[in-house]
Design an enzyme around this catalytic site. Sequence first.
Site, PDB file in Angstrom:
ATOM      1  N   ILE A   1      33.117   9.907  84.006  1.00  0.00           N
ATOM      2  CA  ILE A   1      33.494   9.319  85.544  1.00  0.00           C
ATOM      3  C   ILE A   1      31.375   9.133  86.308  1.00  0.00           C
ATOM      4  CG2 ILE A   1      33.334  11.505  86.890  1.00  0.00           C
ATOM      5  CD1 ILE A   1      35.306   8.365  87.907  1.00  0.00           C
TER       6      ILE A   1
ATOM      7  N   SER B   1      23.091  17.833  82.447  1.00  0.00           N
ATOM      8  CA  SER B   1      23.810  17.515  81.192  1.00  0.00           C
ATOM      9  C   SER B   1      23.699  18.140  79.978  1.00  0.00           C
ATOM     10  CB  SER B   1      24.139  15.852  81.322  1.00  0.00           C
ATOM     11  OG  SER B   1      25.804  15.990  80.302  1.00  0.00           O
TER      12      SER B   1
ATOM     13  N   LYS C   1      36.722  15.095  91.747  1.00  0.00           N
ATOM     14  CA  LYS C   1      38.217  15.854  92.888  1.00  0.00           C
ATOM     15  C   LYS C   1      38.834  16.019  91.273  1.00  0.00           C
ATOM     16  CE  LYS C   1      41.077  13.694  90.884  1.00  0.00           C
ATOM     17  NZ  LYS C   1      41.701  13.025  89.079  1.00  0.00           N
TER      18      LYS C   1
HETATM   19  P1  NAP Z   1      34.604  14.228  80.707  1.00  0.00           P
HETATM   20  O1  NAP Z   1      33.771  12.732  81.142  1.00  0.00           O
HETATM   21  O2  NAP Z   1      35.539  15.326  79.522  1.00  0.00           O
HETATM   22  O3  NAP Z   1      32.896  15.661  81.121  1.00  0.00           O
HETATM   23  C1  NAP Z   1      31.464  15.092  82.509  1.00  0.00           C
HETATM   24  C2  NAP Z   1      31.009  15.978  81.971  1.00  0.00           C
HETATM   25  O4  NAP Z   1      31.827  17.437  82.129  1.00  0.00           O
HETATM   26  C3  NAP Z   1      30.852  16.024  80.276  1.00  0.00           C
HETATM   27  O5  NAP Z   1      29.600  15.017  80.429  1.00  0.00           O
HETATM   28  C4  NAP Z   1      29.895  17.133  80.263  1.00  0.00           C
HETATM   29  O6  NAP Z   1      28.689  16.896  80.564  1.00  0.00           O
HETATM   30  C5  NAP Z   1      30.887  17.797  81.294  1.00  0.00           C
HETATM   31  N1  NAP Z   1      30.894  19.348  80.601  1.00  0.00           N
HETATM   32  C6  NAP Z   1      32.290  19.127  80.267  1.00  0.00           C
HETATM   33  N2  NAP Z   1      32.629  20.669  80.088  1.00  0.00           N
HETATM   34  C7  NAP Z   1      31.886  21.493  80.326  1.00  0.00           C
HETATM   35  C8  NAP Z   1      31.567  22.836  80.898  1.00  0.00           C
HETATM   36  N3  NAP Z   1      32.338  23.727  80.106  1.00  0.00           N
HETATM   37  N4  NAP Z   1      30.145  23.182  80.856  1.00  0.00           N
HETATM   38  C9  NAP Z   1      29.194  22.150  81.572  1.00  0.00           C
HETATM   39  N5  NAP Z   1      29.821  20.912  81.740  1.00  0.00           N
HETATM   40  C10 NAP Z   1      30.699  20.341  81.266  1.00  0.00           C
HETATM   41  O7  NAP Z   1      35.367  14.436  82.835  1.00  0.00           O
HETATM   42  P2  NAP Z   1      35.638  12.796  83.783  1.00  0.00           P
HETATM   43  O8  NAP Z   1      36.161  11.739  82.787  1.00  0.00           O
HETATM   44  O9  NAP Z   1      33.743  12.620  83.862  1.00  0.00           O
HETATM   45  O10 NAP Z   1      35.531  13.434  84.508  1.00  0.00           O
HETATM   46  C11 NAP Z   1      35.527  14.420  85.166  1.00  0.00           C
HETATM   47  C12 NAP Z   1      36.002  14.766  87.334  1.00  0.00           C
HETATM   48  O11 NAP Z   1      35.497  13.513  87.538  1.00  0.00           O
HETATM   49  C13 NAP Z   1      37.023  15.500  87.084  1.00  0.00           C
HETATM   50  O12 NAP Z   1      37.274  16.335  87.611  1.00  0.00           O
HETATM   51  C14 NAP Z   1      38.278  14.392  86.898  1.00  0.00           C
HETATM   52  O13 NAP Z   1      39.213  14.309  87.701  1.00  0.00           O
HETATM   53  C15 NAP Z   1      37.136  12.981  87.394  1.00  0.00           C
HETATM   54  N6  NAP Z   1      37.377  11.842  87.104  1.00  0.00           N
HETATM   55  C16 NAP Z   1      37.562  11.406  86.350  1.00  0.00           C
HETATM   56  C17 NAP Z   1      37.689  10.147  86.343  1.00  0.00           C
HETATM   57  C18 NAP Z   1      38.492   8.883  85.260  1.00  0.00           C
HETATM   58  O14 NAP Z   1      38.579   7.723  84.961  1.00  0.00           O
HETATM   59  N7  NAP Z   1      37.933  10.256  83.956  1.00  0.00           N
HETATM   60  C19 NAP Z   1      38.227   9.314  87.154  1.00  0.00           C
HETATM   61  C20 NAP Z   1      38.024   9.974  88.798  1.00  0.00           C
HETATM   62  C21 NAP Z   1      37.743  11.131  88.765  1.00  0.00           C
HETATM   63  P3  NAP Z   1      27.805  17.854  78.400  1.00  0.00           P
HETATM   64  O15 NAP Z   1      28.806  18.082  77.700  1.00  0.00           O
HETATM   65  O16 NAP Z   1      26.479  16.675  78.194  1.00  0.00           O
HETATM   66  O17 NAP Z   1      27.170  18.663  78.932  1.00  0.00           O
END
Ligand code: NAP
Length: 303
Positions: free
Chosen positions: A11, A33, A87
């Site tokens: 996101i 990150s 969120k």
């Molecule tokens: P993601 O790509 O799986 O993770 C986002 C980042 O979080 C990754 O770059 C990772 O970075 C870091 N991360 C993951 N686990 C971690 C941990 N245990 N400790 C520290 N850093 C960690 O997730 P996302 O889809 O972007 O979603 C993130 C949030 O945005 C969620 O709450 C989701 O509901 C919301 N959201 C997502 C979307 C969508 O379409 N995906 C849409 C709207 C809102 P590193 O591994 O590089 O540190």
Amino acid sequence: MKLALVGIGKIARDQHVPALVASPDWELAATVSRSGTVDGIPAYTDFAAMLAERPDITTISLCLPPQPRYPYAEMAIRAGRHVMLEKPPGQTLAEVHCLRAAAQAFGVSLFATWHSRMATAVAPAKAWLAGRVVKSARITWREDVRKWHPGQDWVFEPGGMGVFDPGINALSILTEVLPHTGHITAADLEFPANRDTPIAARLTFSGNITADFDWRQEGPQTWDIEFETDAGPCALRFGGNRFEVAGQEVAGEASIMGEYPLLYSRMADLVRSADSDVDLAPMVHVADALTLGRRIVTDPFQF
Ligand code: NAP
């Protein structure tokens, strides 16, 4: 105003970075990150080090999944930074209550964002519904988890909310457009045999509201909320981006802003006015569904 983006994942890349680059209010001054970076932006892997080295960065936007997010938010607030939360705003309601109290104590702004509330047709639908008696509402939120969350195992881990991760977007719209959404009276939750969060949920609310969330829909995706009112039927479709009255589209032209630019514009207003915006109504319904829900075990799920 200078801002750091934390958690450079799906996101952050899809929405936050483009919104910040185009924003008249914000400068993306750093990323944090473990592995992700943004071209041309100073990148940190240690959040505490970034906070210590960059007192010029006064706002932190957290794009991490909900499970690791709380300690980052707490550390940022204690360091006197304003905080914007993706969120859902936390894994639990109490986490967010604690953050709200901390933000107040440290005199910083806290924004628990609900991006779907910024969809083009939500405000027109709210205005139209305000003058009507809503007799019933039916949410149908069915999408393909493999398409929208490829390989993201955190959604199926405790605190990841499963199908409520998208479902809470529907609930954020519902609680925005209706003044009273009542309370959940029953929930059927389908858990894959090998997972800790539901892949489907069917909810019944007081006041003739139902919700059908399912993460197994292939082909066309459905993000609809249909209402019966004393003035006939109306519907919000495409995740709040189109509003129909009696089957005719009445609102929904492509927004010149979009959901995330509007979120960052709102965050700028909150910082300037030393205010916070933390509405937990959508998450209360999710917590209640998980409390009341009847557990149904279904087929194991693999990405
Ligand atoms: P993601 O790509 O799986 O993770 C986002 C980042 O979080 C990754 O770059 C990772 O970075 C870091 N991360 C993951 N686990 C971690 C941990 N245990 N400790 C520290 N850093 C960690 O997730 P996302 O889809 O972007 O979603 C993130 C949030 O945005 C969620 O709450 C989701 O509901 C919301 N959201 C997502 C979307 C969508 O379409 N995906 C849409 C709207 C809102 P590193 O591994 O590089 O540190």
